[in-house]
Design a protein around this motif. Structure first.
Motif, PDB file in Angstrom:
ATOM      1  N   SER A  21       0.815  -1.221   0.000  1.00 41.88           N
ATOM      2  CA  SER A  21       0.000   0.000   0.000  1.00 41.88           C
ATOM      3  C   SER A  21       0.846   1.268   0.000  1.00 41.88           C
ATOM      4  CB  SER A  21      -0.946   0.001   1.193  1.00 41.88           C
ATOM      5  OG  SER A  21      -0.205  -0.007   2.403  1.00 41.88           O
ATOM      6  N   GLU A  22       2.122   1.162   0.352  1.00 43.57           N
ATOM      7  CA  GLU A  22       2.962   2.363   0.419  1.00 43.57           C
ATOM      8  C   GLU A  22       4.308   2.251  -0.296  1.00 43.57           C
ATOM      9  OE1 GLU A  22       3.351   3.947   4.331  1.00 43.57           O
ATOM     10  OE2 GLU A  22       1.257   3.588   4.802  1.00 43.57           O
ATOM     11  N   THR A  23       4.708   1.053  -0.706  1.00 40.69           N
ATOM     12  CA  THR A  23       6.021   0.895  -1.333  1.00 40.69           C
ATOM     13  C   THR A  23       5.915   0.001  -2.563  1.00 40.69           C
ATOM     14  OG1 THR A  23       7.095   1.046   0.823  1.00 40.69           O
ATOM     15  CG2 THR A  23       8.407   0.146  -0.965  1.00 40.69           C
ATOM     16  N   THR A  24       6.610   0.423  -3.616  1.00 37.06           N
ATOM     17  CA  THR A  24       6.679  -0.376  -4.842  1.00 37.06           C
ATOM     18  C   THR A  24       8.140  -0.587  -5.196  1.00 37.06           C
ATOM     19  OG1 THR A  24       4.610   0.581  -5.669  1.00 37.06           O
ATOM     20  CG2 THR A  24       6.050  -0.465  -7.296  1.00 37.06           C
ATOM     21  N   ARG A  25       8.487  -1.841  -5.518  1.00 36.64           N
ATOM     22  CA  ARG A  25       9.815  -2.163  -6.061  1.00 36.64           C
ATOM     23  C   ARG A  25       9.627  -2.396  -7.550  1.00 36.64           C
ATOM     24  NH1 ARG A  25      14.383  -4.341  -3.701  1.00 36.64           N
ATOM     25  NH2 ARG A  25      14.329  -5.976  -5.269  1.00 36.64           N
ATOM     26  N   LEU A  26      10.260  -1.540  -8.332  1.00 37.06           N
ATOM     27  CA  LEU A  26      10.096  -1.574  -9.781  1.00 37.06           C
ATOM     28  C   LEU A  26      11.423  -1.947 -10.423  1.00 37.06           C
ATOM     29  CD1 LEU A  26       7.991  -0.773 -12.028  1.00 37.06           C
ATOM     30  CD2 LEU A  26       9.131   1.455 -12.047  1.00 37.06           C
ATOM     31  N   LYS A  27      11.442  -3.015 -11.214  1.00 41.31           N
ATOM     32  CA  LYS A  27      12.640  -3.396 -11.955  1.00 41.31           C
ATOM     33  C   LYS A  27      12.659  -2.580 -13.239  1.00 41.31           C
ATOM     34  CE  LYS A  27      16.233  -5.907 -13.062  1.00 41.31           C
ATOM     35  NZ  LYS A  27      17.513  -5.652 -12.433  1.00 41.31           N
ATOM     36  N   VAL A  28      13.753  -1.876 -13.458  1.00 40.62           N
ATOM     37  CA  VAL A  28      13.897  -1.038 -14.648  1.00 40.62           C
ATOM     38  C   VAL A  28      15.045  -1.615 -15.479  1.00 40.62           C
ATOM     39  CG1 VAL A  28      14.240   1.282 -15.539  1.00 40.62           C
ATOM     40  CG2 VAL A  28      13.118   0.968 -13.319  1.00 40.62           C
ATOM     41  N   GLU A  29      14.705  -2.236 -16.587  1.00 39.27           N
ATOM     42  CA  GLU A  29      15.722  -2.784 -17.496  1.00 39.27           C
ATOM     43  C   GLU A  29      16.239  -1.660 -18.383  1.00 39.27           C
ATOM     44  OE1 GLU A  29      16.740  -5.874 -17.357  1.00 39.27           O
ATOM     45  OE2 GLU A  29      15.148  -6.709 -16.115  1.00 39.27           O
ATOM     46  N   GLY A  30      17.524  -1.675 -18.658  1.00 34.27           N
ATOM     47  CA  GLY A  30      18.083  -0.722 -19.607  1.00 34.27           C
ATOM     48  C   GLY A  30      18.636   0.557 -19.024  1.00 34.27           C
ATOM     49  N   LEU A  31      18.814   0.639 -17.705  1.00 32.86           N
ATOM     50  CA  LEU A  31      19.458   1.816 -17.128  1.00 32.86           C
ATOM     51  C   LEU A  31      20.945   1.754 -17.458  1.00 32.86           C
ATOM     52  CD1 LEU A  31      17.856   2.114 -13.576  1.00 32.86           C
ATOM     53  CD2 LEU A  31      17.358   3.486 -15.604  1.00 32.86           C
ATOM     54  N   VAL A  32      21.441   2.761 -18.141  1.00 30.26           N
ATOM     55  CA  VAL A  32      22.826   2.763 -18.616  1.00 30.26           C
ATOM     56  C   VAL A  32      23.752   3.570 -17.713  1.00 30.26           C
ATOM     57  CG1 VAL A  32      24.334   3.420 -20.538  1.00 30.26           C
ATOM     58  CG2 VAL A  32      22.112   2.390 -20.993  1.00 30.26           C
ATOM     59  N   CYS A  33      23.288   4.710 -17.220  1.00 29.33           N
ATOM     60  CA  CYS A  33      24.181   5.559 -16.427  1.00 29.33           C
ATOM     61  C   CYS A  33      23.453   6.149 -15.226  1.00 29.33           C
ATOM     62  CB  CYS A  33      24.776   6.671 -17.287  1.00 29.33           C
ATOM     63  SG  CYS A  33      23.564   7.861 -17.862  1.00 29.33           S
ATOM     64  N   ASP A  34      24.260   6.645 -14.294  1.00 27.34           N
ATOM     65  CA  ASP A  34      23.677   7.183 -13.065  1.00 27.34           C
ATOM     66  C   ASP A  34      23.222   8.636 -13.200  1.00 27.34           C
ATOM     67  OD1 ASP A  34      26.288   8.070 -13.303  1.00 27.34           O
ATOM     68  OD2 ASP A  34      26.868   7.539 -11.267  1.00 27.34           O
ATOM     69  N   THR A  35      23.951   9.435 -13.932  1.00 27.01           N
ATOM     70  CA  THR A  35      23.624  10.865 -13.961  1.00 27.01           C
ATOM     71  C   THR A  35      22.557  11.242 -14.977  1.00 27.01           C
ATOM     72  OG1 THR A  35      25.470  11.324 -15.452  1.00 27.01           O
ATOM     73  CG2 THR A  35      25.872  11.589 -13.090  1.00 27.01           C
ATOM     74  N   VAL A  36      22.243  10.359 -15.915  1.00 32.89           N
ATOM     75  CA  VAL A  36      21.178  10.667 -16.867  1.00 32.89           C
ATOM     76  C   VAL A  36      20.020   9.673 -16.691  1.00 32.89           C
ATOM     77  CG1 VAL A  36      20.537  10.927 -19.294  1.00 32.89           C
ATOM     78  CG2 VAL A  36      22.771  11.705 -18.521  1.00 32.89           C
ATOM     79  N   CYS A  37      20.248   8.414 -17.035  1.00 32.79           N
ATOM     80  CA  CYS A  37      19.154   7.417 -17.000  1.00 32.79           C
ATOM     81  C   CYS A  37      18.540   7.263 -15.610  1.00 32.79           C
ATOM     82  CB  CYS A  37      19.645   6.063 -17.483  1.00 32.79           C
ATOM     83  SG  CYS A  37      20.063   6.017 -19.225  1.00 32.79           S
ATOM     84  N   ALA A  38      19.375   6.969 -14.624  1.00 33.18           N
ATOM     85  CA  ALA A  38      18.851   6.743 -13.271  1.00 33.18           C
ATOM     86  C   ALA A  38      18.242   8.025 -12.702  1.00 33.18           C
ATOM     87  CB  ALA A  38      19.942   6.205 -12.354  1.00 33.18           C
ATOM     88  N   ALA A  39      18.903   9.151 -12.923  1.00 40.97           N
ATOM     89  CA  ALA A  39      18.390  10.425 -12.402  1.00 40.97           C
ATOM     90  C   ALA A  39      17.070  10.803 -13.065  1.00 40.97           C
ATOM     91  CB  ALA A  39      19.425  11.524 -12.602  1.00 40.97           C
ATOM     92  N   ARG A  40      16.993  10.675 -14.379  1.00 43.53           N
ATOM     93  CA  ARG A  40      15.749  10.994 -15.086  1.00 43.53           C
ATOM     94  C   ARG A  40      14.618  10.046 -14.700  1.00 43.53           C
ATOM     95  NH1 ARG A  40      16.960  12.480 -21.375  1.00 43.53           N
ATOM     96  NH2 ARG A  40      17.822  14.553 -20.999  1.00 43.53           N
ATOM     97  N   THR A  41      14.964   8.783 -14.492  1.00 41.26           N
ATOM     98  CA  THR A  41      13.961   7.810 -14.069  1.00 41.26           C
ATOM     99  C   THR A  41      13.371   8.215 -12.721  1.00 41.26           C
ATOM    100  OG1 THR A  41      14.959   6.018 -15.323  1.00 41.26           O
ATOM    101  CG2 THR A  41      13.596   5.389 -13.435  1.00 41.26           C
ATOM    102  N   GLY A  42      14.234   8.571 -11.771  1.00 43.00           N
ATOM    103  CA  GLY A  42      13.766   9.021 -10.462  1.00 43.00           C
ATOM    104  C   GLY A  42      12.886  10.248 -10.560  1.00 43.00           C
ATOM    105  N   THR A  43      13.305  11.208 -11.367  1.00 46.91           N
ATOM    106  CA  THR A  43      12.530  12.440 -11.546  1.00 46.91           C
ATOM    107  C   THR A  43      11.154  12.140 -12.145  1.00 46.91           C
ATOM    108  OG1 THR A  43      14.530  13.769 -11.804  1.00 46.91           O
ATOM    109  CG2 THR A  43      12.491  14.704 -12.693  1.00 46.91           C
ATOM    110  N   ALA A  44      11.118  11.294 -13.149  1.00 51.49           N
ATOM    111  CA  ALA A  44       9.848  10.959 -13.804  1.00 51.49           C
ATOM    112  C   ALA A  44       8.902  10.238 -12.851  1.00 51.49           C
ATOM    113  CB  ALA A  44      10.112  10.103 -15.032  1.00 51.49           C
ATOM    114  N   LEU A  45       9.441   9.305 -12.061  1.00 52.41           N
ATOM    115  CA  LEU A  45       8.597   8.571 -11.124  1.00 52.41           C
ATOM    116  C   LEU A  45       8.081   9.468 -10.001  1.00 52.41           C
ATOM    117  CD1 LEU A  45      10.652   5.259 -10.969  1.00 52.41           C
ATOM    118  CD2 LEU A  45       8.398   5.584 -12.033  1.00 52.41           C
TER     119      LEU A  45
END
Length: 110
Positions: A21-45
Protein backbone atom coordinates in the motif's frame (compact mmCIF):
# COMPACT_ATOMS: atom_id res chain seq x y z
CA UNK A 1 29.41 9.47 -14.45
CA UNK A 2 29.20 5.69 -14.31
CA UNK A 3 28.16 4.01 -17.55
CA UNK A 4 27.11 0.37 -17.91
CA UNK A 5 27.70 -0.02 -21.66
CA UNK A 6 26.35 -3.58 -21.90
CA UNK A 7 22.87 -2.25 -21.11
CA UNK A 8 22.88 0.14 -24.06
CA UNK A 9 21.42 -2.62 -26.26
CA UNK A 10 18.43 -3.02 -23.91
CA UNK A 11 15.41 -0.87 -24.64
CA UNK A 12 14.06 0.55 -21.35
CA UNK A 13 11.23 -1.50 -19.85
CA UNK A 14 9.76 -1.89 -16.38
CA UNK A 15 7.94 -4.46 -14.33
CA UNK A 16 6.67 -4.42 -10.77
CA UNK A 17 8.61 -6.82 -8.55
CA UNK A 18 6.69 -6.10 -5.34
CA UNK A 19 3.98 -3.68 -4.29
CA UNK A 20 2.28 -2.84 -1.01
CA UNK A 21 0.00 0.00 0.00
CA UNK A 22 2.96 2.36 0.42
CA UNK A 23 6.02 0.90 -1.33
CA UNK A 24 6.68 -0.38 -4.84
CA UNK A 25 9.82 -2.16 -6.06
CA UNK A 26 10.10 -1.57 -9.78
CA UNK A 27 12.64 -3.40 -11.96
CA UNK A 28 13.90 -1.04 -14.65
CA UNK A 29 15.72 -2.78 -17.50
CA UNK A 30 18.08 -0.72 -19.61
CA UNK A 31 19.46 1.82 -17.13
CA UNK A 32 22.83 2.76 -18.62
CA UNK A 33 24.18 5.56 -16.43
CA UNK A 34 23.68 7.18 -13.07
CA UNK A 35 23.62 10.86 -13.96
CA UNK A 36 21.18 10.67 -16.87
CA UNK A 37 19.15 7.42 -17.00
CA UNK A 38 18.85 6.74 -13.27
CA UNK A 39 18.39 10.43 -12.40
CA UNK A 40 15.75 10.99 -15.09
CA UNK A 41 13.96 7.81 -14.07
CA UNK A 42 13.77 9.02 -10.46
CA UNK A 43 12.53 12.44 -11.55
CA UNK A 44 9.85 10.96 -13.80
CA UNK A 45 8.60 8.57 -11.12
CA UNK A 46 8.45 11.39 -8.54
CA UNK A 47 6.02 13.25 -10.83
CA UNK A 48 3.39 10.52 -10.49
CA UNK A 49 0.50 11.54 -8.22
CA UNK A 50 0.99 10.58 -4.60
CA UNK A 51 4.65 9.55 -4.88
CA UNK A 52 6.60 10.87 -1.90
CA UNK A 53 10.10 9.54 -2.58
CA UNK A 54 12.04 7.48 -5.11
CA UNK A 55 15.43 5.78 -4.92
CA UNK A 56 16.89 4.34 -8.12
CA UNK A 57 19.79 1.89 -7.84
CA UNK A 58 21.74 1.77 -11.10
CA UNK A 59 23.54 -1.51 -10.38
CA UNK A 60 20.46 -3.56 -9.53
CA UNK A 61 18.10 -1.64 -11.80
CA UNK A 62 15.61 -1.36 -8.94
CA UNK A 63 13.56 1.76 -8.25
CA UNK A 64 12.04 1.86 -4.77
CA UNK A 65 9.00 4.11 -4.80
CA UNK A 66 7.27 5.35 -1.65
CA UNK A 67 3.72 6.66 -1.76
CA UNK A 68 0.57 5.87 -3.70
CA UNK A 69 0.96 2.73 -5.82
CA UNK A 70 0.25 2.90 -9.55
CA UNK A 71 -0.40 0.28 -12.21
CA UNK A 72 2.36 -1.14 -14.41
CA UNK A 73 1.34 1.00 -17.39
CA UNK A 74 1.81 4.25 -15.44
CA UNK A 75 5.32 3.26 -14.35
CA UNK A 76 6.22 2.10 -17.86
CA UNK A 77 4.97 5.34 -19.39
CA UNK A 78 6.89 7.49 -16.90
CA UNK A 79 10.16 5.63 -17.37
CA UNK A 80 10.13 5.21 -21.14
CA UNK A 81 9.36 8.89 -21.52
CA UNK A 82 12.37 9.81 -19.39
CA UNK A 83 15.23 7.57 -20.46
CA UNK A 84 17.61 9.08 -22.99
CA UNK A 85 18.49 7.66 -26.38
CA UNK A 86 15.35 5.65 -27.04
CA UNK A 87 15.53 5.77 -30.87
CA UNK A 88 19.20 4.78 -30.88
CA UNK A 89 18.60 2.06 -28.30
CA UNK A 90 15.71 0.63 -30.30
CA UNK A 91 17.96 0.48 -33.37
CA UNK A 92 20.77 -1.21 -31.41
CA UNK A 93 18.29 -3.68 -29.90
CA UNK A 94 16.87 -4.53 -33.34
CA UNK A 95 20.33 -5.06 -34.86
CA UNK A 96 21.44 -7.09 -31.84
CA UNK A 97 18.35 -9.30 -32.06
CA UNK A 98 18.87 -9.82 -35.78
CA UNK A 99 22.53 -10.74 -35.27
CA UNK A 100 21.65 -13.23 -32.52
CA UNK A 101 19.05 -14.79 -34.81
CA UNK A 102 21.60 -15.11 -37.63
CA UNK A 103 24.11 -16.68 -35.26
CA UNK A 104 21.54 -19.22 -34.04
CA UNK A 105 20.68 -20.16 -37.63
CA UNK A 106 24.37 -20.80 -38.36
CA UNK A 107 24.72 -22.93 -35.20
CA UNK A 108 21.71 -25.03 -36.16
CA UNK A 109 22.92 -25.57 -39.74
CA UNK A 110 26.49 -26.46 -38.64
Amino acid sequence: MRILWRRLAVNPTTHIEAQSSETTRLKVEGLVCDTVCAARTGTALRKLDGVTSVHVDLDSGIATIEGTPHDAAAYESAVTGAVAGKPVRRLIEAVSTKLRGSQRKREVSD
